[in-house]
Design a protein around this motif. Sequence first.
Motif, mmCIF file in Angstrom:
data_model
loop_
_atom_site.group_PDB
_atom_site.id
_atom_site.type_symbol
_atom_site.label_atom_id
_atom_site.label_comp_id
_atom_site.label_asym_id
_atom_site.label_seq_id
_atom_site.Cartn_x
_atom_site.Cartn_y
_atom_site.Cartn_z
ATOM 1 N N LEU A 127 14.556 64.529 67.175
ATOM 2 C CA LEU A 127 14.730 62.996 67.192
ATOM 3 C C LEU A 127 14.928 62.514 68.583
ATOM 4 O O LEU A 127 15.912 62.809 69.112
ATOM 5 C CB LEU A 127 15.768 62.649 66.074
ATOM 6 N N GLN A 128 13.978 61.626 69.075
ATOM 7 C CA GLN A 128 13.857 61.156 70.312
ATOM 8 C C GLN A 128 14.105 59.722 70.282
ATOM 9 O O GLN A 128 13.389 59.029 69.512
ATOM 10 C CB GLN A 128 12.502 61.505 71.050
ATOM 11 N N ILE A 156 7.780 65.037 61.348
ATOM 12 C CA ILE A 156 7.217 65.442 62.825
ATOM 13 C C ILE A 156 6.041 64.576 63.156
ATOM 14 O O ILE A 156 4.955 64.344 62.234
ATOM 15 C CB ILE A 156 6.921 66.888 62.970
ATOM 16 N N MET A 157 6.110 64.108 64.342
ATOM 17 C CA MET A 157 4.922 63.219 65.140
ATOM 18 C C MET A 157 4.897 61.995 64.526
ATOM 19 O O MET A 157 4.443 61.005 64.954
ATOM 20 C CB MET A 157 3.554 63.916 64.780
ATOM 21 N N ASP A 158 6.034 61.381 63.664
ATOM 22 C CA ASP A 158 6.000 59.938 63.392
ATOM 23 C C ASP A 158 7.030 59.276 64.436
ATOM 24 O O ASP A 158 7.717 59.790 65.012
ATOM 25 C CB ASP A 158 6.721 59.744 61.609
ATOM 26 N N SER A 159 6.527 58.048 64.319
ATOM 27 C CA SER A 159 7.304 57.096 65.382
ATOM 28 C C SER A 159 7.601 55.737 64.494
ATOM 29 O O SER A 159 6.906 55.258 63.686
ATOM 30 C CB SER A 159 6.346 57.029 66.663
ATOM 31 N N TYR A 179 5.960 48.408 71.733
ATOM 32 C CA TYR A 179 6.531 49.871 71.975
ATOM 33 C C TYR A 179 7.220 50.849 71.213
ATOM 34 O O TYR A 179 7.623 50.077 70.054
ATOM 35 C CB TYR A 179 7.289 49.668 73.176
ATOM 36 N N ALA A 180 7.235 52.098 70.980
ATOM 37 C CA ALA A 180 7.850 52.864 70.352
ATOM 38 C C ALA A 180 9.296 52.903 70.502
ATOM 39 O O ALA A 180 9.829 52.952 71.733
ATOM 40 C CB ALA A 180 7.446 54.476 70.227
ATOM 41 N N VAL A 181 10.111 52.949 69.535
ATOM 42 C CA VAL A 181 11.607 52.993 69.729
ATOM 43 C C VAL A 181 12.122 54.434 69.423
ATOM 44 O O VAL A 181 12.850 55.027 70.216
ATOM 45 C CB VAL A 181 12.106 51.883 68.824
ATOM 46 N N ILE A 182 11.828 55.029 68.398
ATOM 47 C CA ILE A 182 12.186 56.207 67.645
ATOM 48 C C ILE A 182 10.913 57.190 67.567
ATOM 49 O O ILE A 182 9.902 56.573 67.088
ATOM 50 C CB ILE A 182 12.895 56.110 66.374
#
Length: 210
Positions: A127-128, A156-159, A179-182
């Motif tokens: 998790l990033q 996995i690979m979801d944002s 933009y992507a947050v997570i």
Amino acid sequence: MAELLKLNVQERTKLGKGPNRRLRAAGMVPGIYYNAKGANLPVQVELVPLEKAYAQVGNSQVFELVIEKDGKTETMPALLWRIRNEPILGFPEHVDFFGVDLDSEIKVSVPFELVGSAPGEKAGGTLQVLRDTVEVVCKPMSIPETITIDISGLEIMDSVHLEDINFPEGVVPTFEENYAVITVAPKAEESEAEEGEEEAAEETAEATEE
């Protein structure tokens, strides 16, 4: 309206490095109060109440600043705009307060709060958190303590992008791109394998062209 935290400050009449050092030695923190019209007033505040106030309201919650000046007190709605910490010991050495108009919108940064557990993380993904705050526009009393993101459906690979997030009514995020947050990154070995497959495919394509 819920009762707001109160923080007492006093007008600071002696300015400069020397007086400020003496204030800090006496357990006080020098600062500036900026009102909504751009005027400013040098102030001083006790260190311990300041730290307690910051722990409760942070940088984005409205509180009542009680300003003592010329033997009188005036109470103003305000935000703890900025605290500058001493670089070695880390204690507050200067603070900026920002007076707000409760009827006018302002722009502030609000932290994200993650809830739930991502299945993709349990499956070995990572998790990033790409952004931990978001800038929003709203009226001061509508500023949320946090913006909640539910990660319980992430594989996995979801944002999660900004437009995927539910913001409270009257709270509008400011952004130019979605933009992507997570995100949930794949396992390291999977990423390496994918890179190897891509490199092999490129080499095969180059050999075919030759």
